[in-house]
Design a protein around this motif. Structure first.
Motif, PDB file in Angstrom:
ATOM      1  N   MET A  69     101.402  38.825 143.510  1.00  0.00           N
ATOM      2  CA  MET A  69     100.120  38.111 143.510  1.00  0.00           C
ATOM      3  C   MET A  69      99.084  38.855 144.344  1.00  0.00           C
ATOM      4  N   LEU A  70      99.516  39.360 145.490  1.00  0.00           N
ATOM      5  CA  LEU A  70      98.585  40.088 146.358  1.00  0.00           C
ATOM      6  C   LEU A  70      98.187  41.429 145.735  1.00  0.00           C
ATOM      7  N   PHE A  71      99.167  42.160 145.222  1.00  0.00           N
ATOM      8  CA  PHE A  71      98.885  43.451 144.584  1.00  0.00           C
ATOM      9  C   PHE A  71      97.956  43.265 143.386  1.00  0.00           C
ATOM     10  N   HIS A  72      98.164  42.198 142.646  1.00  0.00           N
ATOM     11  CA  HIS A  72      97.333  41.915 141.470  1.00  0.00           C
ATOM     12  C   HIS A  72      95.851  41.819 141.848  1.00  0.00           C
ATOM     13  N   GLN A  73      95.551  41.081 142.914  1.00  0.00           N
ATOM     14  CA  GLN A  73      94.153  40.924 143.305  1.00  0.00           C
ATOM     15  C   GLN A  73      93.563  42.245 143.807  1.00  0.00           C
ATOM     16  N   ILE A  74      94.345  42.996 144.576  1.00  0.00           N
ATOM     17  CA  ILE A  74      93.848  44.273 145.103  1.00  0.00           C
ATOM     18  C   ILE A  74      93.581  45.251 143.965  1.00  0.00           C
ATOM     19  N   GLN A  75      94.500  45.331 142.976  1.00  0.00           N
ATOM     20  CA  GLN A  75      94.303  46.263 141.873  1.00  0.00           C
ATOM     21  C   GLN A  75      93.086  45.880 141.035  1.00  0.00           C
ATOM     22  N   LEU A  76      92.826  44.590 140.874  1.00  0.00           N
ATOM     23  CA  LEU A  76      91.651  44.165 140.118  1.00  0.00           C
ATOM     24  C   LEU A  76      90.361  44.575 140.823  1.00  0.00           C
ATOM     25  N   MET A  77      90.293  44.362 142.119  1.00  0.00           N
ATOM     26  CA  MET A  77      89.071  44.687 142.855  1.00  0.00           C
ATOM     27  C   MET A  77      88.830  46.195 142.871  1.00  0.00           C
ATOM     28  N   VAL A  78      89.877  46.968 143.168  1.00  0.00           N
ATOM     29  CA  VAL A  78      89.722  48.423 143.261  1.00  0.00           C
ATOM     30  C   VAL A  78      89.415  49.021 141.900  1.00  0.00           C
ATOM     31  N   CYS A  79      90.154  48.615 140.868  1.00  0.00           N
ATOM     32  CA  CYS A  79      89.958  49.199 139.539  1.00  0.00           C
ATOM     33  C   CYS A  79      88.633  48.772 138.919  1.00  0.00           C
ATOM     34  N   ALA A  80      88.165  47.572 139.245  1.00  0.00           N
ATOM     35  CA  ALA A  80      86.846  47.149 138.762  1.00  0.00           C
ATOM     36  C   ALA A  80      85.760  48.052 139.336  1.00  0.00           C
ATOM     37  N   ALA A  81      85.864  48.358 140.621  1.00  0.00           N
ATOM     38  CA  ALA A  81      84.876  49.239 141.261  1.00  0.00           C
ATOM     39  C   ALA A  81      84.935  50.640 140.664  1.00  0.00           C
ATOM     40  N   LEU A  82      86.151  51.171 140.452  1.00  0.00           N
ATOM     41  CA  LEU A  82      86.300  52.509 139.877  1.00  0.00           C
ATOM     42  C   LEU A  82      85.775  52.558 138.444  1.00  0.00           C
TER      43      LEU A  82
ATOM     44  N   ALA B  54      99.597  55.538 143.749  1.00  0.00           N
ATOM     45  CA  ALA B  54      99.671  55.548 142.290  1.00  0.00           C
ATOM     46  C   ALA B  54      98.386  56.098 141.677  1.00  0.00           C
ATOM     47  N   LEU B  55      97.243  55.686 142.211  1.00  0.00           N
ATOM     48  CA  LEU B  55      95.973  56.209 141.713  1.00  0.00           C
ATOM     49  C   LEU B  55      95.862  57.715 141.954  1.00  0.00           C
ATOM     50  N   ALA B  56      96.248  58.153 143.149  1.00  0.00           N
ATOM     51  CA  ALA B  56      96.149  59.573 143.483  1.00  0.00           C
ATOM     52  C   ALA B  56      97.039  60.413 142.583  1.00  0.00           C
ATOM     53  N   VAL B  57      98.272  59.964 142.345  1.00  0.00           N
ATOM     54  CA  VAL B  57      99.203  60.738 141.521  1.00  0.00           C
ATOM     55  C   VAL B  57      98.737  60.784 140.071  1.00  0.00           C
ATOM     56  N   THR B  58      98.303  59.650 139.523  1.00  0.00           N
ATOM     57  CA  THR B  58      97.856  59.644 138.124  1.00  0.00           C
ATOM     58  C   THR B  58      96.597  60.482 137.933  1.00  0.00           C
ATOM     59  N   ILE B  59      95.699  60.471 138.907  1.00  0.00           N
ATOM     60  CA  ILE B  59      94.498  61.315 138.818  1.00  0.00           C
ATOM     61  C   ILE B  59      94.887  62.789 138.828  1.00  0.00           C
ATOM     62  N   LEU B  60      95.752  63.170 139.770  1.00  0.00           N
ATOM     63  CA  LEU B  60      96.156  64.569 139.909  1.00  0.00           C
ATOM     64  C   LEU B  60      96.938  65.052 138.693  1.00  0.00           C
ATOM     65  N   VAL B  61      97.919  64.275 138.253  1.00  0.00           N
ATOM     66  CA  VAL B  61      98.779  64.690 137.141  1.00  0.00           C
ATOM     67  C   VAL B  61      97.985  64.788 135.846  1.00  0.00           C
ATOM     68  N   SER B  62      97.118  63.796 135.587  1.00  0.00           N
ATOM     69  CA  SER B  62      96.351  63.827 134.336  1.00  0.00           C
ATOM     70  C   SER B  62      95.415  65.028 134.281  1.00  0.00           C
ATOM     71  N   LYS B  63      94.890  65.448 135.423  1.00  0.00           N
ATOM     72  CA  LYS B  63      94.041  66.639 135.458  1.00  0.00           C
ATOM     73  C   LYS B  63      94.872  67.903 135.278  1.00  0.00           C
ATOM     74  N   ARG B  64      96.007  67.987 135.986  1.00  0.00           N
ATOM     75  CA  ARG B  64      96.843  69.180 135.907  1.00  0.00           C
ATOM     76  C   ARG B  64      97.417  69.400 134.508  1.00  0.00           C
ATOM     77  N   LEU B  65      97.647  68.329 133.772  1.00  0.00           N
ATOM     78  CA  LEU B  65      98.206  68.445 132.425  1.00  0.00           C
ATOM     79  C   LEU B  65      97.137  68.709 131.370  1.00  0.00           C
TER      80      LEU B  65
END
Length: 342
Positions: free
Chosen positions: A301-314, A247-258
């Motif tokens: 619940m698991l995805f929620h914690q992973i997205q918080l940690m990764v997105c906080a770092a980004l 999801a991160l890769a696609v949103t990064i690529l699409v937002s740049k291409r557009l």
């Protein structure tokens, strides 16, 4: 700037503690009936307070940026379900069928509101647009999520076989009606809520903990932990990482291409790659049969914690890069220009 700590926050620790408590001391019988009533009241209060908190001015300021909002909504309600279905032959053998039903449910959920806006702000993105996109996603999810669940989750535990329109009706009654009531009463109580944000946070987190405790209590009574091997939990972790990375890769690529500017790219990435625990847990309680809710919300619940940690770092990394102030100016100029054109 301090480095983000890649550790579970206090709320995540409370979630884990709630699951452990429900595993050893589940609620039973008539106590469970009363507990379910209290949980429904808490969830209704949660959406009432969110309705009263939501600023119409911020929504109007960002609403004109329709291309950005369209990309976010397509990522949330089209990209994720397609990824969940396309990857099913590869990833479903890693977990149990009930857990993968939870993964597919996760893919149908709306974006987060608070954390999407917070991370967009930290990364110096377009905050007004983030408020609009995340809020629109949350509201539309009330109608779109049950319809998507009926299409992608081939599981009779979903609503016990009830029609998606029946499910939408239940969600509208339990979630949207309190939300609209909060919006209507915002002129009277909005300022009080702004001054007492701790109340909303308490109700927000408390209602989720109540739903999780009740869901896992019934799931434990149905033999949840006997049906989920340890290897399936490891597989669930891998699935969550793969989904978020794609999801991160696609949103990064699409937002740049557009051709979106940096501030808008940041908004698209954070609003389009995340899923809402606050909306997902109450929706699971309405959409799925009560004995299935525990297994269904575990992937969320698991995805929620992973997205918080990764997105906080980004967010902190991208925010530290933006030392020129140009991105902040861009995020302010667009809503101002939109208002000037009206």
């Amino acid at each position: 700037m301090a480095r983000p700590k890649l550790l579970p926050d206090n709320f995540t620790l409370c979630l884990v503690g709630t699951v452990i408590l429900a595993s050893f001391l589940p609620v039973h019988g008539q106590a469970a009936v009363g507990f379910n009533w209290v949980t429904n009241v808490a969830v209704g209060l949660l959406f009432f307070l969110h309705g009263a908190k939501l600023s119409r001015e911020a929504i109007v300021a960002g609403a004109t940026h329709w291309r950005l909002h369209l990309v976010v909504l397509l990522s949330t309600f089209a990209l994720f379900p397609l990824l969940g279905l396309a990857l099913k032959p590869l990833l479903s053998p890693l977990v149990t069928p009930a857990l993968y039903a939870g993964v597919l449910f996760l893919c149908t959920l709306p974006s987060t509101v608070q954390s999407s806006i917070a991370f967009t702000s930290i990364a110096k993105g377009n905050v007004p647009a983030a408020v609009c996109s995340a809020s629109a996603s949350s509201l539309l999810g009330i109608f779109i999520t049950p319809a998507l669940v009926s299409l992608v989750v081939t599981n009779q535990a979903a609503s016990g076989g009830a029609s998606p329109w029946h499910t939408v009706g239940n969600i509208v009654l339990q979630l949207l009606v309190p939300f609209v009531a909060g919006q209507l009463l915002r002129p009277l109580i909005g300022k009080w809520i702004e001054r007492n944000r701790g109340v909303l946070k308490f109700v927000d987190q408390g209602s989720i903990l109540l739903v999780v405790y009740g869901a896992f209590s019934e799931a434990v009574d149905e033999g949840l932990w006997h049906q989920i091997p340890l290897s399936a939990l490891g597989g669930l972790l891998l699935i969550s990482v793969v989904l978020l990375a794609l999801a991160l890769a696609v949103t990064i690529l699409v937002s740049k291409r557009l051709g979106f500017n940096r501030a808008d790219q940041i908004t698209i990435i954070f609003c389009g790659s995340k899923k809402s625990l606050a909306a997902g847990v109450p929706m699971a309680k309405v959409i799925f049969a009560s004995h299935a809710v525990g297994a269904v919300v575990l992937p969320l619940m698991l995805f929620h914690q992973i997205q918080l940690m990764v997105c906080a770092a980004l967010a902190q990394r991208w925010g530290a890069r933006d030392t020129s102030g140009e991105t902040r100016a861009a995020s302010r100029e667009r809503p101002a220009a939109a208002v000037a054109r009206r």
